[in-house]
Write a protein that holds these residues in place. Structure first.
Motif: not given
Length: 109
Positions: A4-11, A17-18
């Protein structure tokens, strides 16, 4: 293996969380359940304390002449009245003057 790309994991983490923290109805339900459980626990504790207190017994005696039951012991009854305005309970003082006007005239002849 899954990458998983770090950007996708962050999103993904932000959306999760939301979803959890942004759902106000969920938090209100959790708070209400907590209040209900606390109230139930308090009621159970009060009932347990009340049930462990000893209770009072009195002997009633039957009056042979009238056949009714009497309590030979002196007892007092507790009355919880709260705030009472005793001035309002007094009867109002009225003067006993009689007038001759038509509104207060009597119907007797």
């Amino acid at each position: 293996m899954l990458r998983i790309q770090p950007g996708h994991a962050l999103l993904y983490a932000a959306s999760l969380g939301l979803l959890v923290f942004g759902n106000r109805d969920l938090w209100e339900k959790i708070r209400e359940e907590k209040r209900t459980k606390e109230a139930t626990r308090k009621q159970a504790e009060e009932a347990r304390i009340a049930s462990s207190e000893p209770f009072e017994t009195q002997v009633l005696v039957r009056n042979p002449a009238t056949g009714d039951l009497r309590n030979p012991h002196t007892y007092f009854r507790t009355m919880h009245v709260g705030r009472v305005n005793f001035k309002a309970l007094r009867p109002a003082r009225t003067s006993g003057t009689e007038t001759n006007d038509d509104e207060n005239a009597s119907d007797t002849f």
